[in-house]
Design an enzyme around this catalytic site. Structure first.
Site, mmCIF file in Angstrom:
data_model
loop_
_atom_site.group_PDB
_atom_site.id
_atom_site.type_symbol
_atom_site.label_atom_id
_atom_site.label_comp_id
_atom_site.label_asym_id
_atom_site.label_seq_id
_atom_site.Cartn_x
_atom_site.Cartn_y
_atom_site.Cartn_z
ATOM 1 N N CYS A 290 -4.532 -1.234 -2.014
ATOM 2 C CA CYS A 290 -4.636 0.205 -2.232
ATOM 3 C C CYS A 290 -5.577 0.418 -3.410
ATOM 4 O O CYS A 290 -5.306 -0.071 -4.516
ATOM 5 C CB CYS A 290 -3.237 0.733 -2.546
ATOM 6 S SG CYS A 290 -3.183 2.473 -2.990
ATOM 7 N N HIS B 229 -7.046 3.282 3.757
ATOM 8 C CA HIS B 229 -6.750 4.012 4.996
ATOM 9 C C HIS B 229 -8.040 4.320 5.789
ATOM 10 O O HIS B 229 -7.995 4.492 7.003
ATOM 11 C CB HIS B 229 -6.081 5.353 4.681
ATOM 12 C CG HIS B 229 -4.629 5.272 4.335
ATOM 13 N ND1 HIS B 229 -4.165 4.708 3.169
ATOM 14 C CD2 HIS B 229 -3.523 5.709 5.001
ATOM 15 C CE1 HIS B 229 -2.831 4.801 3.137
ATOM 16 N NE2 HIS B 229 -2.419 5.395 4.242
ATOM 17 N N TYR C 32 -0.535 8.460 -2.603
ATOM 18 C CA TYR C 32 -0.574 8.120 -4.026
ATOM 19 C C TYR C 32 -1.736 8.844 -4.721
ATOM 20 O O TYR C 32 -1.678 9.125 -5.921
ATOM 21 C CB TYR C 32 -0.802 6.613 -4.212
ATOM 22 C CG TYR C 32 0.393 5.703 -4.014
ATOM 23 C CD1 TYR C 32 1.568 6.143 -3.426
ATOM 24 C CD2 TYR C 32 0.306 4.372 -4.430
ATOM 25 C CE1 TYR C 32 2.638 5.269 -3.243
ATOM 26 C CE2 TYR C 32 1.375 3.495 -4.258
ATOM 27 C CZ TYR C 32 2.533 3.951 -3.664
ATOM 28 O OH TYR C 32 3.581 3.076 -3.496
ATOM 29 N N CYS D 32 -10.895 3.764 0.050
ATOM 30 C CA CYS D 32 -9.457 3.912 0.306
ATOM 31 C C CYS D 32 -9.152 3.049 1.521
ATOM 32 O O CYS D 32 -9.903 3.089 2.513
ATOM 33 C CB CYS D 32 -9.115 5.377 0.590
ATOM 34 S SG CYS D 32 -7.429 5.638 1.183
ATOM 35 N N GLU E 141 -1.584 8.856 8.164
ATOM 36 C CA GLU E 141 -0.157 8.485 8.102
ATOM 37 C C GLU E 141 0.632 9.098 9.254
ATOM 38 O O GLU E 141 1.686 8.591 9.625
ATOM 39 C CB GLU E 141 0.452 8.948 6.768
ATOM 40 C CG GLU E 141 0.090 8.079 5.576
ATOM 41 C CD GLU E 141 0.754 6.706 5.594
ATOM 42 O OE1 GLU E 141 1.904 6.606 6.018
ATOM 43 O OE2 GLU E 141 0.083 5.736 5.198
ATOM 44 N N ASP F 73 0.874 -1.183 0.000
ATOM 45 C CA ASP F 73 0.000 0.000 0.000
ATOM 46 C C ASP F 73 0.905 1.225 0.000
ATOM 47 O O ASP F 73 2.113 1.119 0.239
ATOM 48 C CB ASP F 73 -0.898 -0.007 1.256
ATOM 49 C CG ASP F 73 -1.804 1.225 1.319
ATOM 50 O OD1 ASP F 73 -2.316 1.640 0.265
ATOM 51 O OD2 ASP F 73 -1.982 1.787 2.417
#
Ligand code: DGL
Length: 262
Positions: free
Chosen positions: A73, A185, A42, A183, A151, A10
């Site tokens: 991802c 995340h 990204y 996504c 992140e 990812d």
């Protein structure tokens, strides 16, 4: 039978949400997880950049002997998986926003999708939306800024909540009854999303489906591990090891988590 590891990559820590589903379903498989946090997000990059980064990650994992690669991802899947499949022999499993199940179950016929710019602008995403049953209205929202917050370990911060409120307000006012997380995340935002969304709005992500697909493809290609022991797991990040550890309930104590520039 094949006891080589499954490779997972990812743009950073988000794919650990997918890794957890895979490990729950396939506990005897060894895995190697690549967190390319140095190059996140990204979702703000061009398709060419996303393809190049996906090639780099794939070659790293193939160099470690991986038998199958999970592109954990949405942004890399929707922009690069077709290319990867033409270049390498191993099976690739991708992840895409789960719009179809949401559209099938929606009663208000209004579905929200929160994803990166790279995913929402991809051809693959548009063809999926184009194939939906008629009469479904899709409310797309780019989650600018969310990946950098996650992140940096701020998934649960007031700053993140304020951003989510801004992003979700228009689709909630419009009457969505399903929100698709596009996504990997974003599952880490579910506690905040539940505080913000009206109780009747269902949240859907694709993690479980990806794990089931991984198992099915391993079976079909006779690549399942025959080990009777629990798998071993190596997580490699090119950024902050401590932040990655924070995404596991035991602080990553049962896992090998190391830094490497790649
Ligand atoms: N986790 C990724 C996804 O599923 C990428 C997010 C990003 O780096 O922008 O899209």
């Amino acid at each position: 039978m094949d006891n080589h590891p499954i490779g997972v990559f990812d743009s950073g820590v988000g794919g650990t949400s997918i890794w957890k589903e895979i490990n729950a379903l396939l506990p005897h498989e060894d895995t190697i997880y690549l967190a390319d946090s140095k190059n996140a997000p990204y979702g703000e990059r061009t398709k060419e950049e996303i393809v190049q980064l996906s090639i780099k990650n794939t070659e790293f994992l193939l160099g470690k002997g991986c038998k199958l690669i999970v592109v954990a991802c949405n942004t890399a899947t929707t922009n690069a998986i077709d290319y990867l499949r033409t270049q390498y022999q191993v099976p690739f499993i991708g992840i895409e926003p789960a719009i179809k199940p949401a559209a099938l179950q929606s009663k208000s016929k209004k579905v929200g999708v929160l994803a990166t710019k790279g995913t929402l602008s991809s051809l693959l995403f548009h063809s999926t939306v184009g194939n939906l049953a008629e009469g479904i209205r899709i409310y797309e929202q780019v989650g600018t800024g969310l990946v950098p917050l996650i992140e940096s370990g701020k998934a649960n911060s007031p700053e993140t909540k304020a951003l989510l409120e801004t992003y979700l307000h228009p689709m909630v006012t419009a009457g969505i009854d399903y929100l698709v997380l596009g996504c990997t995340h974003y599952p880490y935002l579910i506690p905040l999303l539940k505080e913000i969304l009206p109780a009747h709005v269902q949240i859907i992500d694709s993690g479980e489906a990806v794990a089931r697909q991984t198992k099915a493809i391993l079976e079909k290609n006779e690549l399942l591990s025959n080990s009777i022991n629990l798998g071993t797991h190596h997580f490699i990040t090119n950024a902050d090891v401590e932040i990655l550890k924070g995404f596991f309930t035991d602080g990553g104590a049962s896992l090998r988590i190391t830094y490497q520039d790649f």
